[in-house]
Design an enzyme around this catalytic site. Structure first.
Site, PDB file in Angstrom:
ATOM      1  N   LYS A 207      -2.218  -2.553 -12.709  1.00  0.00           N
ATOM      2  CA  LYS A 207      -0.823  -2.119 -12.537  1.00  0.00           C
ATOM      3  C   LYS A 207       0.089  -3.330 -12.363  1.00  0.00           C
ATOM      4  O   LYS A 207       1.155  -3.415 -12.986  1.00  0.00           O
ATOM      5  CB  LYS A 207      -0.718  -1.199 -11.331  1.00  0.00           C
ATOM      6  CG  LYS A 207       0.685  -0.669 -11.046  1.00  0.00           C
ATOM      7  CD  LYS A 207       0.656   0.326  -9.892  1.00  0.00           C
ATOM      8  CE  LYS A 207       2.041   0.869  -9.577  1.00  0.00           C
ATOM      9  NZ  LYS A 207       2.938  -0.169  -9.038  1.00  0.00           N
ATOM     10  N   ASP A 275      -9.680  -7.457  -1.592  1.00  0.00           N
ATOM     11  CA  ASP A 275      -9.893  -8.601  -0.698  1.00  0.00           C
ATOM     12  C   ASP A 275     -11.278  -9.190  -0.914  1.00  0.00           C
ATOM     13  O   ASP A 275     -11.464 -10.412  -0.937  1.00  0.00           O
ATOM     14  CB  ASP A 275      -9.764  -8.173   0.764  1.00  0.00           C
ATOM     15  CG  ASP A 275      -8.400  -7.605   1.090  1.00  0.00           C
ATOM     16  OD1 ASP A 275      -7.435  -7.954   0.401  1.00  0.00           O
ATOM     17  OD2 ASP A 275      -8.311  -6.821   2.052  1.00  0.00           O
TER      18      ASP A 275
END
Length: 490
Positions: A207, A275
């Site tokens: 995105k 992460d």
């Protein structure tokens, strides 16, 4: 397949400087069985809650859990959540934290309410001020970051758009790292990739990449095409586009794109998976891994992370189990760590009513004679323990030029055989101590021994077991094989 253990050892020697938006992640778990009479909203009966270091702090936790050292620079507010984060980071082994306190903003805090039964997020409440740090705080961050770059092997900027990574902080960090010859990875939030100019690697999700490049980015070809302009704009070595269950695509400035599919896995919680990906990339690239190897490690780590609840970190051991082939791991697990490990296995087998057999040897070069003895031994029992002479023991028995293979290599070869259930290395000249520990129902040796010559036969027979001698295969001998290989005869 790359050498995971060598790479893991190299990772343990690396230091990653991580700079980014720190936040407190709270997870409230419970069951939902009714709708509130006050409003059309579900009522969660709270059963438990967890507090985790989130945002860029979770990146730091993942770096440390892989075995690398992390120096972390972040921002907190002058509040209870900030103090809690400071205390939590201080308890994390492998993380050195440098936290700048900003009295003008709250510590970023996210509370997620999760249905325990369905493992789905119902609601998230955020406390934050998603605005750039003031000029004074910005300077404090820069002053904290710059002296730390020399101590790092790689720099990682984890941007959650909460105010730490302003354009000025980013510019100072990248320029200083490049001047010091250190690579920089950025997990970006800005759609303007130009502010990251000079970075080594950008890691947007699909995105973010689509918005930054104004492309559909639906296929690998579309990503590769759109990435070229973005690479020139950011003057970077490569762009990695992460695509959740569709895997990840790396487009280098020079060379062909590389796509790594996602591991098939039951997804429990996607919180913090990104992460984990950037943490593994930083640690592996710092350790000298090639692009594709780093990607495969990151993809495997993401699969481990999403299979856990909450903001999860991934350990080197978990990553190893995901990356290495099952057959390799299954064989490796047969190698006994110590006497207590062997005793636990023996107790478990005997609790199931299984008969345990034992044989031993140097097994320096495995040949058909060895295989026949091992197969016959396993046929006479339910579980077979093989005692393996240590390197020192072999040297005393066979001479200074033996063994040809070290004990770990010999143990791994034995453990790969279906007939073998456990391999126990012993340092003595005879396996008498192991035999006393195992107390086998059957003790097996080759037919070139007599019953009386078999070490431990008295112990086994006194306990109700028996000795079995297996006819040897003529023409095979480790010593003869070694002599032939060395051009000598015996």
């Amino acid at each position: 397949m790359f050498d995971f253990d060598a790479l893991s050892q190299a990772i343990a020697r690396q230091t990653v400087l991580c700079v980014g938006d720190l936040m407190l992640d709270e997870f409230v778990y419970g069951e939902v069985s009714r709708i509130s009479p006050e409003a059309p909203a579900p009522v969660i009966a709270v059963e438990r809650s967890e507090i985790n270091i989130g945002g860029a702090g979770n990146v730091a936790r993942n770096i440390a859990s892989l075995g690398a050292r992390c120096i972390f620079v972040g921002l907190i507010g002058d509040d209870e959540a900030g103090q809690q984060l400071r205390a939590e980071l201080a308890r994390e082994a492998g993380i050195e934290s440098v936290l700048v306190a900003d009295r003008s903003r709250p510590t970023t805090r996210k509370v997620r309410f999760v249905s325990e039964h369905f493992s789905t997020h119902m609601l998230r409440a955020d406390w934050e001020r998603a605005a750039p740090a003031s000029a004074a705080i910005e300077q404090q961050l820069i002053d904290a970051i710059l002296p730390l770059i020399e101590r790092a092997d790689i720099v990682l900027l984890s941007d959650y758009a909460k105010g730490v990574l302003t354009a000025r902080v980013i510019r100072h960090a990248i320029d200083a790292a490049r001047k010091a010859g250190k690579r920089v990875i950025v997990d970006p939030k800005s759609a303007n990739f130009a502010i990251y100019r000079g970075v080594s690697l950008l890691t947007p999700n699909r995105k973010e990449f689509s918005e930054a490049t104004r492309s559909r980015a639906d296929t690998e070809q579309e990503i590769a095409s759109a990435a070229q302009d973005a690479i020139r704009l950011a003057d970077c070595e490569a762009i990695l586009v992460t695509q959740s269950e569709r895997g990840m695509t790396l487009v280098p400035r020079d060379g062909a794109p590389v796509h790594v599919p996602a591991y098939p896995v039951k997804v429990c919680d996607v919180s913090g998976a990104g992460d984990t990906v950037v943490a593994v990339l930083a640690a592996t690239l710092a350790a000298g891994a090639e692009w594709e190897d780093a990607l495969r490690m990151a993809s495997a780590a993401a699969a481990v992370a999403v299979s856990k609840q909450g903001t999860a970190s991934v350990t080197a051991a978990e990553l190893r189990r995901k990356v290495l082939p099952h057959a390799y791991l299954a064989a490796e697990e047969k190698i006994v760590r110590d006497d207590s490990d062997l005793e636990r296995r023996l107790a478990a087998w005997r609790a199931q009513g299984l008969r345990v057999g034992f044989t031993n040897g140097c097994f320096d070069i495995l040949h058909p004679g060895h295989v026949k003895v091992l197969a016959a031994a396993r046929a006479a029992c339910d579980r077979l323990v093989v005692g393996l002479n240590s390197d020192a023991s072999v040297k005393r028995l066979k001479g200074e030029d033996r063994p040809v293979q070290d004990e770990r290599a010999r143990a791994e070869v034995l453990a790969a055989l279906e007939a073998v259930d456990a391999v126990a290395i012993f340092g003595e000249d005879t396996p008498i101590r192991l035999i006393e520990l195992v107390k086998p129902s059957v003790l097996v040796k080759g037919g070139d021994y007599t019953r009386e010559q078999v070490v431990g036969h008295e112990i086994v027979e006194a306990a109700g077991g028996h000795v079995m001698l297996v006819d040897i295969v003529r023409g095979f001998s480790t010593t003869a094989l070694v002599d032939r290989a060395r051009g000598t005869k015996r």
